[in-house]
Design a protein around this motif. Structure first.
Motif, mmCIF file in Angstrom:
data_model
loop_
_atom_site.group_PDB
_atom_site.id
_atom_site.type_symbol
_atom_site.label_atom_id
_atom_site.label_comp_id
_atom_site.label_asym_id
_atom_site.label_seq_id
_atom_site.Cartn_x
_atom_site.Cartn_y
_atom_site.Cartn_z
ATOM 1 N N ASP A 108 0.806 -1.214 0.000
ATOM 2 C CA ASP A 108 0.000 0.000 0.000
ATOM 3 C C ASP A 108 0.844 1.272 0.000
ATOM 4 O O ASP A 108 0.287 2.348 -0.145
ATOM 5 N N LYS A 109 2.167 1.148 0.209
ATOM 6 C CA LYS A 109 2.969 2.350 0.400
ATOM 7 C C LYS A 109 4.179 2.426 -0.519
ATOM 8 O O LYS A 109 5.171 3.026 -0.172
ATOM 9 N N VAL A 110 4.104 1.810 -1.703
ATOM 10 C CA VAL A 110 5.237 1.847 -2.624
ATOM 11 C C VAL A 110 4.794 2.366 -3.986
ATOM 12 O O VAL A 110 3.610 2.338 -4.321
ATOM 13 N N ASN A 111 5.783 2.841 -4.750
ATOM 14 C CA ASN A 111 5.528 3.287 -6.113
ATOM 15 C C ASN A 111 5.937 2.225 -7.133
ATOM 16 O O ASN A 111 5.349 2.115 -8.197
ATOM 17 N N LYS A 112 7.007 1.481 -6.782
ATOM 18 C CA LYS A 112 7.557 0.475 -7.683
ATOM 19 C C LYS A 112 7.974 -0.745 -6.883
ATOM 20 O O LYS A 112 8.419 -0.623 -5.749
ATOM 21 N N ILE A 113 7.871 -1.905 -7.533
ATOM 22 C CA ILE A 113 8.378 -3.145 -6.956
ATOM 23 C C ILE A 113 9.206 -3.816 -8.041
ATOM 24 O O ILE A 113 8.704 -4.059 -9.147
ATOM 25 N N ILE A 114 10.464 -4.098 -7.729
ATOM 26 C CA ILE A 114 11.324 -4.841 -8.643
ATOM 27 C C ILE A 114 11.319 -6.290 -8.165
ATOM 28 O O ILE A 114 11.682 -6.568 -7.028
ATOM 29 N N ILE A 115 10.900 -7.190 -9.043
ATOM 30 C CA ILE A 115 10.881 -8.606 -8.698
ATOM 31 C C ILE A 115 11.921 -9.305 -9.560
ATOM 32 O O ILE A 115 11.860 -9.254 -10.789
ATOM 33 N N GLY A 116 12.879 -9.937 -8.900
ATOM 34 C CA GLY A 116 13.938 -10.643 -9.615
ATOM 35 C C GLY A 116 14.209 -11.965 -8.930
ATOM 36 O O GLY A 116 13.441 -12.412 -8.078
ATOM 37 N N GLY A 117 15.322 -12.572 -9.287
ATOM 38 C CA GLY A 117 15.691 -13.852 -8.697
ATOM 39 C C GLY A 117 14.658 -14.909 -9.022
ATOM 40 O O GLY A 117 13.872 -14.787 -9.964
ATOM 41 N N GLY A 118 14.639 -15.970 -8.236
ATOM 42 C CA GLY A 118 13.750 -17.095 -8.489
ATOM 43 C C GLY A 118 12.274 -16.726 -8.499
ATOM 44 O O GLY A 118 11.485 -17.318 -9.226
ATOM 45 N N MET A 119 11.890 -15.728 -7.719
ATOM 46 C CA MET A 119 10.488 -15.323 -7.650
ATOM 47 C C MET A 119 9.985 -14.800 -8.991
ATOM 48 O O MET A 119 8.809 -14.957 -9.341
ATOM 49 N N ALA A 120 10.862 -14.197 -9.773
ATOM 50 C CA ALA A 120 10.461 -13.592 -11.040
ATOM 51 C C ALA A 120 9.872 -14.621 -12.005
ATOM 52 O O ALA A 120 8.934 -14.316 -12.752
ATOM 53 N N TYR A 121 10.399 -15.839 -11.999
ATOM 54 C CA TYR A 121 9.941 -16.845 -12.961
ATOM 55 C C TYR A 121 8.508 -17.272 -12.684
ATOM 56 O O TYR A 121 7.741 -17.523 -13.622
ATOM 57 N N THR A 122 8.125 -17.330 -11.422
ATOM 58 C CA THR A 122 6.737 -17.624 -11.080
ATOM 59 C C THR A 122 5.831 -16.514 -11.586
ATOM 60 O O THR A 122 4.798 -16.772 -12.208
ATOM 61 N N PHE A 123 6.219 -15.266 -11.367
ATOM 62 C CA PHE A 123 5.428 -14.130 -11.840
ATOM 63 C C PHE A 123 5.322 -14.132 -13.362
ATOM 64 O O PHE A 123 4.239 -13.930 -13.920
ATOM 65 N N LEU A 124 6.438 -14.351 -14.052
ATOM 66 C CA LEU A 124 6.437 -14.316 -15.517
ATOM 67 C C LEU A 124 5.593 -15.439 -16.115
ATOM 68 O O LEU A 124 4.908 -15.246 -17.121
ATOM 69 N N LYS A 125 5.627 -16.593 -15.499
ATOM 70 C CA LYS A 125 4.822 -17.714 -15.994
ATOM 71 C C LYS A 125 3.336 -17.426 -15.822
ATOM 72 O O LYS A 125 2.539 -17.653 -16.732
ATOM 73 N N ILE A 126 2.956 -16.902 -14.664
ATOM 74 C CA ILE A 126 1.544 -16.611 -14.392
ATOM 75 C C ILE A 126 1.078 -15.383 -15.168
ATOM 76 O O ILE A 126 0.029 -15.409 -15.816
ATOM 77 N N LYS A 127 1.842 -14.322 -15.139
ATOM 78 C CA LYS A 127 1.428 -13.056 -15.759
ATOM 79 C C LYS A 127 1.412 -13.126 -17.273
ATOM 80 O O LYS A 127 0.464 -12.676 -17.915
ATOM 81 N N ASP A 128 2.473 -13.684 -17.869
ATOM 82 C CA ASP A 128 2.627 -13.640 -19.321
ATOM 83 C C ASP A 128 2.582 -15.010 -19.989
ATOM 84 O O ASP A 128 2.730 -15.098 -21.203
ATOM 85 N N GLY A 129 2.460 -16.068 -19.195
ATOM 86 C CA GLY A 129 2.493 -17.405 -19.768
ATOM 87 C C GLY A 129 3.848 -17.757 -20.352
ATOM 88 O O GLY A 129 3.960 -18.609 -21.224
#
Length: 114
Positions: A1-22
């Motif tokens: 609730d209190k941020v402008n940007k979130i950088i997601i990298g490392g192993g977590m990024a692959y889960t996001f990329l698979k779900i978000k963009d297939g």
């Protein structure tokens, strides 16, 4: 609730990329349980106008170790079968650096790669 940007990298990024963009993630880390809340996180970020930065290119290897075959890949191409994403590529590093330089306060958790 209190941020402008979130950088997601490392192993977590692959889960996001698979779900978000297939995106194809090869043998990269994938958190099946965590994947269940990715849509909720993305929706909340959109609602609150929070920019989520995900890697757009990757350094991949055929195995975790110094003797693996190394390749670079992009988000558009995905990570090839038999390879795992192990680090951000040069374009992702550039985009992350820009986001960091524009920030006044940074909270950092974990590495961006190995």
């Amino acid at each position: 609730d209190k941020v402008n940007k979130i950088i997601i990298g490392g192993g977590m990024a692959y889960t996001f990329l698979k779900i978000k963009d297939g995106m194809s993630i090869g043998t990269s880390l994938y958190d099946e349980e965590g994947a269940k809340i990715v849509p909720e996180i993305l929706e909340k970020a959109k609602k609150l106008n929070v920019e989520i930065l995900l890697p757009v290119d990757f350094v991949c290897s055929s195995k975790f170790g110094e003797d693996g075959e190394i390749k670079e890949s992009t988000q558009a191409d995905g990570i090839p079968d038999g390879f795992m994403g192990l680090d951000c590529g040069p374009k992702s590093i550039e985009l992350n650096a820009k986001a960091v330089m524009e920030s006044k306060t940074i909270i950092w958790n974990g590495p961006m790669g190995v």
